[in-house]
Design a protein around this motif. Structure first.
Motif, mmCIF file in Angstrom:
data_model
loop_
_atom_site.group_PDB
_atom_site.id
_atom_site.type_symbol
_atom_site.label_atom_id
_atom_site.label_comp_id
_atom_site.label_asym_id
_atom_site.label_seq_id
_atom_site.Cartn_x
_atom_site.Cartn_y
_atom_site.Cartn_z
ATOM 1 N N PHE A 20 1.056 -0.986 -0.115
ATOM 2 C CA PHE A 20 0.037 -0.048 -0.031
ATOM 3 C C PHE A 20 0.933 1.265 -0.114
ATOM 4 O O PHE A 20 1.733 1.389 0.626
ATOM 5 N N LEU A 21 0.621 2.100 -1.101
ATOM 6 C CA LEU A 21 1.315 3.384 -0.906
ATOM 7 C C LEU A 21 0.474 4.469 -0.344
ATOM 8 O O LEU A 21 -0.263 5.027 -0.651
ATOM 9 N N GLY A 22 1.163 5.126 0.745
ATOM 10 C CA GLY A 22 0.549 6.224 1.332
ATOM 11 C C GLY A 22 1.167 7.569 1.214
ATOM 12 O O GLY A 22 1.332 7.682 0.180
ATOM 13 N N SER A 23 1.350 8.089 2.291
ATOM 14 C CA SER A 23 1.931 9.703 2.082
ATOM 15 C C SER A 23 2.529 10.197 3.391
ATOM 16 O O SER A 23 2.138 9.745 4.654
ATOM 17 N N SER A 24 3.398 10.989 3.291
ATOM 18 C CA SER A 24 3.955 11.392 4.577
ATOM 19 C C SER A 24 2.925 12.470 5.324
ATOM 20 O O SER A 24 3.189 12.768 6.223
ATOM 21 N N CYS A 25 1.971 12.825 4.619
ATOM 22 C CA CYS A 25 0.899 13.649 5.394
ATOM 23 C C CYS A 25 0.113 12.913 6.379
ATOM 24 O O CYS A 25 -0.580 13.732 7.202
ATOM 25 N N ILE A 26 0.394 11.670 6.422
ATOM 26 C CA ILE A 26 -0.133 10.979 7.642
ATOM 27 C C ILE A 26 0.193 11.362 8.976
ATOM 28 O O ILE A 26 -0.375 11.025 9.994
ATOM 29 N N TYR A 27 1.315 12.158 8.956
ATOM 30 C CA TYR A 27 1.824 12.515 10.348
ATOM 31 C C TYR A 27 1.606 13.775 10.759
ATOM 32 O O TYR A 27 1.174 14.525 10.110
ATOM 33 N N PRO A 28 1.571 13.826 12.087
ATOM 34 C CA PRO A 28 1.013 15.056 12.837
ATOM 35 C C PRO A 28 1.784 16.490 12.149
ATOM 36 O O PRO A 28 3.037 16.396 11.782
ATOM 37 N N LYS A 29 1.056 17.497 12.145
ATOM 38 C CA LYS A 29 1.710 18.612 11.728
ATOM 39 C C LYS A 29 2.981 19.202 12.392
ATOM 40 O O LYS A 29 3.969 19.608 11.760
ATOM 41 N N PHE A 30 2.980 18.739 13.665
ATOM 42 C CA PHE A 30 4.281 19.259 14.446
ATOM 43 C C PHE A 30 4.952 18.150 15.064
ATOM 44 O O PHE A 30 5.466 18.210 16.004
ATOM 45 N N ALA A 31 5.075 17.043 14.033
ATOM 46 C CA ALA A 31 5.674 16.025 14.505
ATOM 47 C C ALA A 31 7.275 16.262 14.681
ATOM 48 O O ALA A 31 7.777 17.202 14.013
ATOM 49 N N GLN A 32 7.932 15.674 15.608
ATOM 50 C CA GLN A 32 9.245 15.587 15.781
ATOM 51 C C GLN A 32 10.100 15.417 14.468
ATOM 52 O O GLN A 32 9.685 14.360 13.934
ATOM 53 N N GLN A 33 11.299 16.291 14.341
ATOM 54 C CA GLN A 33 11.813 16.158 13.157
ATOM 55 C C GLN A 33 13.263 15.564 13.474
ATOM 56 O O GLN A 33 13.860 15.865 14.323
ATOM 57 N N PRO A 34 13.621 14.561 12.197
ATOM 58 C CA PRO A 34 12.883 13.878 11.247
ATOM 59 C C PRO A 34 11.883 12.897 11.791
ATOM 60 O O PRO A 34 11.817 12.480 12.866
ATOM 61 N N ILE A 35 10.953 12.801 11.037
ATOM 62 C CA ILE A 35 9.798 12.015 11.349
ATOM 63 C C ILE A 35 9.894 10.607 11.287
ATOM 64 O O ILE A 35 10.047 9.707 10.320
ATOM 65 N N LYS A 36 9.745 10.026 12.535
ATOM 66 C CA LYS A 36 9.971 8.408 12.571
ATOM 67 C C LYS A 36 8.570 7.906 12.303
ATOM 68 O O LYS A 36 7.560 8.373 12.597
ATOM 69 N N GLU A 37 8.313 6.610 12.016
ATOM 70 C CA GLU A 37 7.386 5.766 11.757
ATOM 71 C C GLU A 37 6.411 5.930 13.031
ATOM 72 O O GLU A 37 5.153 5.917 13.051
ATOM 73 N N SER A 38 7.173 5.765 14.173
ATOM 74 C CA SER A 38 6.204 5.950 15.453
ATOM 75 C C SER A 38 5.554 7.094 15.722
ATOM 76 O O SER A 38 4.749 7.203 16.763
ATOM 77 N N GLU A 39 5.738 8.227 15.053
ATOM 78 C CA GLU A 39 5.145 9.514 15.113
ATOM 79 C C GLU A 39 3.638 9.378 14.680
ATOM 80 O O GLU A 39 2.684 10.301 15.082
ATOM 81 N N LEU A 40 3.312 8.222 13.916
ATOM 82 C CA LEU A 40 1.916 8.414 13.410
ATOM 83 C C LEU A 40 0.956 8.084 14.708
ATOM 84 O O LEU A 40 0.982 7.629 15.744
ATOM 85 N N LEU A 41 -0.136 9.135 14.278
ATOM 86 C CA LEU A 41 -1.249 9.375 15.393
ATOM 87 C C LEU A 41 -0.856 9.903 16.716
ATOM 88 O O LEU A 41 -1.593 9.690 18.044
ATOM 89 N N GLN A 42 0.354 10.662 16.850
ATOM 90 C CA GLN A 42 0.922 11.302 18.117
ATOM 91 C C GLN A 42 0.392 12.670 18.278
ATOM 92 O O GLN A 42 0.998 13.433 19.114
ATOM 93 N N GLY A 43 -0.204 13.237 17.095
ATOM 94 C CA GLY A 43 -0.757 14.628 17.273
ATOM 95 C C GLY A 43 -1.704 15.154 15.891
ATOM 96 O O GLY A 43 -2.120 14.127 15.439
ATOM 97 N N SER A 44 -2.056 16.386 16.245
ATOM 98 C CA SER A 44 -3.067 16.771 15.138
ATOM 99 C C SER A 44 -2.409 16.799 13.862
ATOM 100 O O SER A 44 -1.270 17.118 13.549
#
Length: 325
Positions: A104-128
């Motif tokens: 399945f091809l997703g998108s980097s926009c799945i991550y929170p707007k203010f995710a810690q950078q660089p964004i790890k896979e574990s950031e999913l669903l950790q913010g708005s």
């Protein structure tokens, strides 16, 4: 030799066509494709009938409704409904007709707007999420979770790749509904042709982005699909069955604009309209997991932009969005 029958959903899109080009060079696969006119992926019965009639071994789910900030702002219901329906239909049909492997091809926009950078896979669903593309992002998150759920409940091997910002041949060059690279390539090209004194770019120019050429994305997708199951499981969390795909490097939109201007030969002054939305301030994916799995990109930004611009010049009369106002 038995050839693997591989279905590429979205084979005429930018990523799907790149995957198709690379797999078509091999003699150990048989590619199965359907045009939109032949198979409506929003039609559950039609998708089930297709899978029932074909003996599919693998699925690349590259079909999606995509667009830039303006398109996401203007058509949010289209983006969430169409993407969720396509994912639901294809992933469930793949399971129902015993397809063991799916990407399945997703998108980097799945991550929170203010995710810690660089964004790890574990950031999913950790913010708005970023509000401008939240419906699209939610649809893509649903696709990831569908894959994870079929893996957990039925032992399937459904994997997901989360690409950074992509560009390259077969991109959408629509004047209003395209992403930043095709939009700027077209705008700068037309400004250069008209010898305009200045050309306007949306936003402040300060947001930072990572850009990956679509041929690299296709290579990464095939690599992840074909990784040995034990290697994949060893390097991925079973509760996070997705992996980031990117270069691990980013630049500002201002810097990107300068490189595109160089590639196009633009002499006009570039003016940034800070009254227009910037989107997420920075979005750089952590690609350490993919590198541990043994893959990294090969195409540099200027090289990739030059390649894309040549394709643009050669295909102006037939690429998507060519006749847009």
């Amino acid at each position: 030799m038995m050839k693997k029958r591989i279905y590429i959903a979205g084979h005429r899109g930018m990523v799907g066509s790149a995957i198709y080009r690379q797999l078509a060079q091999r003699d150990d696969v048989e590619l199965v494709v359907r045009h939109r006119e032949q198979l409506n992926l929003l039609d559950t019965q039609a998708v089930n009938a297709f899978f029932a009639s074909e003996d599919i071994d693998q699925v690349y789910l590259a079909a999606a409704k995509v667009g830039g900030i303006m398109a996401n702002n203007n058509y949010p219901s289209d983006f969430i409904y169409e993407n969720m329906m396509m994912e639901n239909n294809i992933i469930h049909a793949a399971h129902s007709f015993n397809v063991e492997k799916l990407l399945f091809l997703g998108s980097s926009c799945i991550y929170p707007k203010f995710a810690q950078q660089p964004i790890k896979e574990s950031e999913l669903l950790q913010g708005s999420l970023e509000p401008t593309n939240e419906p699209y992002a939610i649809a893509k998150i649903a696709g990831i979770k569908l894959c994870e759920s079929y893996n957990r409940q039925y032992g399937r091997d459904y994997r997901s790749v989360m690409p950074t910002n992509l560009y390259g041949p077969n991109d959408n060059f629509h004047r209003h509904n395209s992403h930043v690279i095709p939009a700027l390539l077209r705008r700068f090209h037309e400004a250069a042709q008209r010898n305009e004194k200045y050309v306007e770019v949306w936003g402040s120019g300060e947001p930072m982005r990572d850009f990956l050429h679509v041929d690299d994305m296709a290579a990464a997708s095939i690599y992840v699909m074909e990784l040995d199951h034990e290697v994949w499981q060893k390097n991925t969390d079973p509760m996070l069955s997705h992996v980031n795909v990117g270069t691990g490097e980013d630049c500002t939109i201002r810097e990107l604009s300068d490189v595109i201007a160089k590639v196009v030969g633009l002499k006009s002054e570039i003016i940034f309209d800070s009254s227009k939305p910037d989107g997420t301030p920075r979005k750089l994916l952590d690609v350490s997991r993919l590198r541990r799995l043994g893959w990294q990109h090969e195409i540099g930004l200027e090289q990739g932009l030059a390649n894309t611009y040549r394709w643009f010049i050669d295909n102006q009369q037939k690429f998507r969005g060519s006749n847009a106002p």
